[in-house]
Design an enzyme around this catalytic site. Structure first.
Site: not given
Ligand code: PNS
Length: 161
Positions: A17, A41, A90, A128
């Site tokens: 990030h 989430k 990514r 994360s």
């Protein structure tokens, strides 16, 4: 003045990030790192904690700031006078979901552009969730997070064990 919003859960912010934030900060007058809710989430860190962890990580970047918003991304972008949303990609696996969100955001507000930035290859494997899993299982995750927040994240995860 060009303002960009870099949104995410940031639970917690990672080196991947931070790399996107640094590169964006060279392209825009101001970058707002926005902690938003992802309904799929359940975050480990509270919104206040996530904003503070980002603030610690971006302390050396004068044209970046962190904020929390409890609503639609497009509403936040408009409220801040920004017109660009930055997303990091990514791998191909990120693309499908990000593409869907970009199209939905475009439908919600056609004036807002989504800009995809390719993650630095050195960080393309970091997320994360992976950081939290490694930390929870007692592995070394020091290289995966900004050094300024490592101790705080370590303590929080150790406490929750
Ligand atoms: O880091 P994440 O979890 O991939 O970030 C996703 C996030 C928080 C950017 C996304 O869920 C979001 O934009 N949430 C705010 C609510 C919203 O605008 N939802 C509609 C998106 S099309």
């Amino acid at each position: 003045m060009s303002i960009a919003v870099y949104p995410g859960s940031f639970d917690p912010i990672t080196c991947g990030h931070l790399d996107i934030i640094k590169r964006s900060s060279r392209m825009f007058d101001e970058v707002i790192v926005a902690v938003l809710n992802n309904s799929s989430k359940r975050p480990l860190f509270s919104a206040v904690e996530r904003v503070r962890l980002i603030e610690k990580s971006i302390a050396g970047l004068p044209n970046c700031r962190a904020m929390y918003f409890d609503g639609l991304l497009v509403d936040f972008v408009k409220q801040q006078g920004a017109s660009v949303v930055i997303k990091g990609l990514r791998a191909i696996s990120d693309f499908e979901y990000e593409f869907q969100m970009a199209l939905l955001n475009k439908k919600l507000n056609p004036d807002i552009e989504t800009l995809f930035m390719v993650t630095n290859a050195n960080y393309s494997y970091i997320s994360s969730s992976i950081v939290k899993e490694i930390a929870d299982l007692g592995g070394n995750f020091a290289d995966l997070l900004p050094s300024e927040i490592y101790e705080e994240v370590k303590q929080k995860i150790e406490k929750g064990r």
